[in-house]
Scaffold this motif. Structure first.
Motif, PDB file in Angstrom:
ATOM      1  N   UNK B 110       0.827  -1.222   0.000  1.00  0.00           N
ATOM      2  CA  UNK B 110       0.000   0.000   0.000  1.00  0.00           C
ATOM      3  C   UNK B 110       0.852   1.259   0.000  1.00  0.00           C
ATOM      4  N   UNK B 321      -6.246   4.931   0.504  1.00  0.00           N
ATOM      5  CA  UNK B 321      -6.255   6.338   0.919  1.00  0.00           C
ATOM      6  C   UNK B 321      -6.984   6.462   2.244  1.00  0.00           C
ATOM      7  N   UNK B 324      -5.628   2.603   3.827  1.00  0.00           N
ATOM      8  CA  UNK B 324      -4.192   2.345   3.648  1.00  0.00           C
ATOM      9  C   UNK B 324      -3.529   2.540   5.002  1.00  0.00           C
ATOM     10  N   UNK B 326      -0.772   4.037   6.046  1.00  0.00           N
ATOM     11  CA  UNK B 326      -0.242   5.334   6.469  1.00  0.00           C
ATOM     12  C   UNK B 326      -1.332   6.352   6.803  1.00  0.00           C
ATOM     13  N   UNK B 327      -2.357   6.529   5.975  1.00  0.00           N
ATOM     14  CA  UNK B 327      -3.422   7.468   6.374  1.00  0.00           C
ATOM     15  C   UNK B 327      -4.108   7.046   7.680  1.00  0.00           C
TER      16      UNK B 327
END
Ligand code: SF4
Lengths: 126, 430
Positions: B110, B321, B324, B326-327
């Motif tokens: 991702x 997004x 994922x 990181x978000x």
């Protein structure tokens, strides 16, 4: 000595890869991940030479790296993937894609006064 | 002394399966045929194991797994991620754990090759096996990748040098094109190197598509470049593509992580489709971690989606997004994390790591790494392909069975995760 602007590109290097799988606590890994490949003319523009210690700064953080002149385009700086580079990136800045700008982060680079430790120079994978 | 032949190296997506390993007294003595990375990986496979611990205190593996199950049972919105360097059997367990904990499930692609994975969901990708490349390819393109440093045996074993059934001359019988933003050891091996300026993958792929389709391309006077390379050079590339018997385009992170991310790869995949009007032409993603492809495969079989899946409603939902890794860490709405076969301490942005340090984290890994010191629960596991068996998917979607060469004092990822899953189910039912 002065600072210059450019785009940071994170990359895999042969040395970073083979050091990483031996030990992430070893000297080989920690020295390789802070070597920044940069065009020799960019080095001169900073008033710096090969092996110069410098501060690499992004909007999110700053790290001390060692510059190494290499055959790369002007204005593009190449740093191996790893915890040194990661200080410059942020999870809050992925343009809604979930992927940080690993290949095109705006940074500035300025020489530091300290001399690099001798073990950090000339350890590139090129 | 036992010599194990045809061992699979698990480091990168090449999964070289011709490695020879000598073992004596349960110790690896030598590794032959692997590249520098693969050799180091196997030689150090059982070195530096972490100590099983809970909140920094040494404990038994069983107690660590019980604590992990307790954390995950209690969590309202756990994140389960990593997956890319473990077996598909362990990945299957992780999908089940994500489902029963109503958590989020994601793999390393991702924030890596993910845009390319999403593009392939949209357009598909005309692809082939590495064996076909070896035996048939007379045109090889490396675009935004540097396998000489990242997939060191790709050129010698599959794509450039080997002599195959219809490529008896090996390297001499192949034309090689490299597209990159800088000279690399890979571009130095190419017949044609196009040094492009960064951020132009989409335009370049669009121009090549137009040229392959025979569209006239007109440029204003003095501006006849694409990606800072003259259009005439791209015309030559288009002619080489149309004129080859069997061409392969390998693309790496320089394409998937270029500006515009997934639509770059969509355009590259369409370019591959267009080339098939003239000749046989294929695209192959240069997948990094040994079984990151397997993570996409297993998640797709079981949830319908290759990455970024959320189970909070009891069924899988997919939204890159939003789901994922990181978000989710940026929003700080994760309250526990199960991290398997990846090292966020070394590979994630620093602020992601700083947040992970504030929540309960469970880490399964064969080695002490940069995540071990701050993980709440540390569970050492047997290294796959050396002390545990299972299945890995090569970059060309071919599954390979791993060998077990030595005994480890630790269980495999699969065994730990099965027990953890059973403990979570038991807690839910009691
Ligand atoms: S190329 Fe990849 S799979 Fe092959 S030996 Fe090297 S690291 Fe292992």
């Amino acid at each position: 000595m002065s600072s210059i602007q450019g785009l940071l590109v994170t990359v895999r290097t042969a040395k970073q890869g083979s050091a990483m799988v031996s030990s992430k606590h070893g000297e080989l890994y920690s020295s390789e991940i802070k070597i920044l490949r940069i065009h020799p003319d960019d080095l001169s523009a900073m008033g710096a030479k090969d092996g110069q210690a410098a501060m690499l700064t992004s909007q999110h953080g700053e790290v001390r790296i060692t510059c190494k002149g290499a055959d790369v385009p002007r204005g593009l700086f190449f740093l191996p993937l790893g915890p040194v580079a990661n200080v410059l990136f942020s999870v809050t800045s992925t343009e809604e894609s979930g992927v940080p700008n690993w290949k095109r982060l705006k940074v500035s680079l300025a020489p530091c006064d300290e001399r690099p430790e001798p073990r950090n120079s000339g350890q590139g994978a090129d | 002394m036992t010599v194990h032949k045809n061992v699979v190296c698990t480091f990168c997506g090449c999964l070289c399966d011709d490695i020879e390993v000598e073992v004596e007294d349960n110790t690896i003595k030598s590794v032959k045929k692997a590249c520098a990375i693969g050799k180091n990986k196997i030689m150090h496979a059982i070195t530096e194991p972490p100590t099983p611990s809970v909140n920094g205190t040494k404990t038994s593996i069983d107690a660590a797994v019980t604590e992990a199950a307790r954390i995950l049972s209690k969590a309202r919105n756990p994140l389960i991620y990593g997956l890319s360097s473990t077996t598909s059997e362990a990945q299957r367990e992780l999908v089940e754990i994500a489902e029963i904990t109503r958590g989020n499930l994601d793999n390393c692609s991702s924030y890596c090759h993910g845009p390319g994975v999403l593009a392939r969901q949209q357009t598909g990708l005309v692809s082939c096996s590495l064996g076909e490349i070896k035996n048939r390819a007379d045109l090889v393109i490396y675009w935004g990748c540097n396998p000489v440093e990242s997939h060191m045996r790709h050129l010698s074993r599959y794509s450039l040098q080997p002599k195959g059934l219809y490529t008896p001359e090996g390297r001499k019988g192949r034309k090689v094109i490299a597209i990159d933003i800088r000279p690399t050891p890979t571009t130095k091996r190419a017949d044609v190197f196009l040094q492009v300026s960064p951020g132009h993958t989409f335009e370049i792929a669009s121009a090549l598509r137009a040229l392959i389709q025979g569209e006239p391309l007109e440029f204003p006077e003095g501006q006849d470049t694409v990606g800072d390379v003259p259009i005439d050079s791209w015309r030559k590339v288009a002619d080489m593509i149309k004129g080859c018997k069997y061409g392969v385009l390998h693309f790496g992170l320089g394409v998937t992580q270029c500006r515009n991310s997934d639509i770059n790869v969509e355009q590259v995949a369409r370019l591959v489709q267009d080339a098939n009007r003239h000749t046989r032409f294929y695209g192959v993603a240069m997948r990094g971690h040994g079984n990151v492809n397997g993570a996409n495969q297993v998640m797709t079989w079981l949830t319908g989606y290759p990455l970024c899946v959320n189970f909070s409603k009891g069924y899988p939902r997919h939204n890159p997004g939003e789901y994922s890794t990181l978000p989710m860490l940026a929003r700080k709405d994760i309250d526990a994390a199960l991290i398997v076969a990846t090292d966020p301490g070394a590979h994630l942005p620093k602020d992601a790591v700083d947040f992970l340090k504030t929540i309960p984290t469970i880490h399964l890994d064969p080695h002490r790494n940069l995540t071990t010191p701050w993980s709440s629960v540390v569970i050492p596991v047997a290294p796959v392909g050396v002390a545990a068996t299972g299945t890995f998917y090569r970059m060309d979607n071919v599954p390979l069975r791993l060998k077990k060469l030595v005994d480890s004092p630790f269980p495999s990822d699969e065994e730990v995760l099965k027990t953890m899953k059973e403990k979570i189910v038991y807690a839910a039912n009691s």
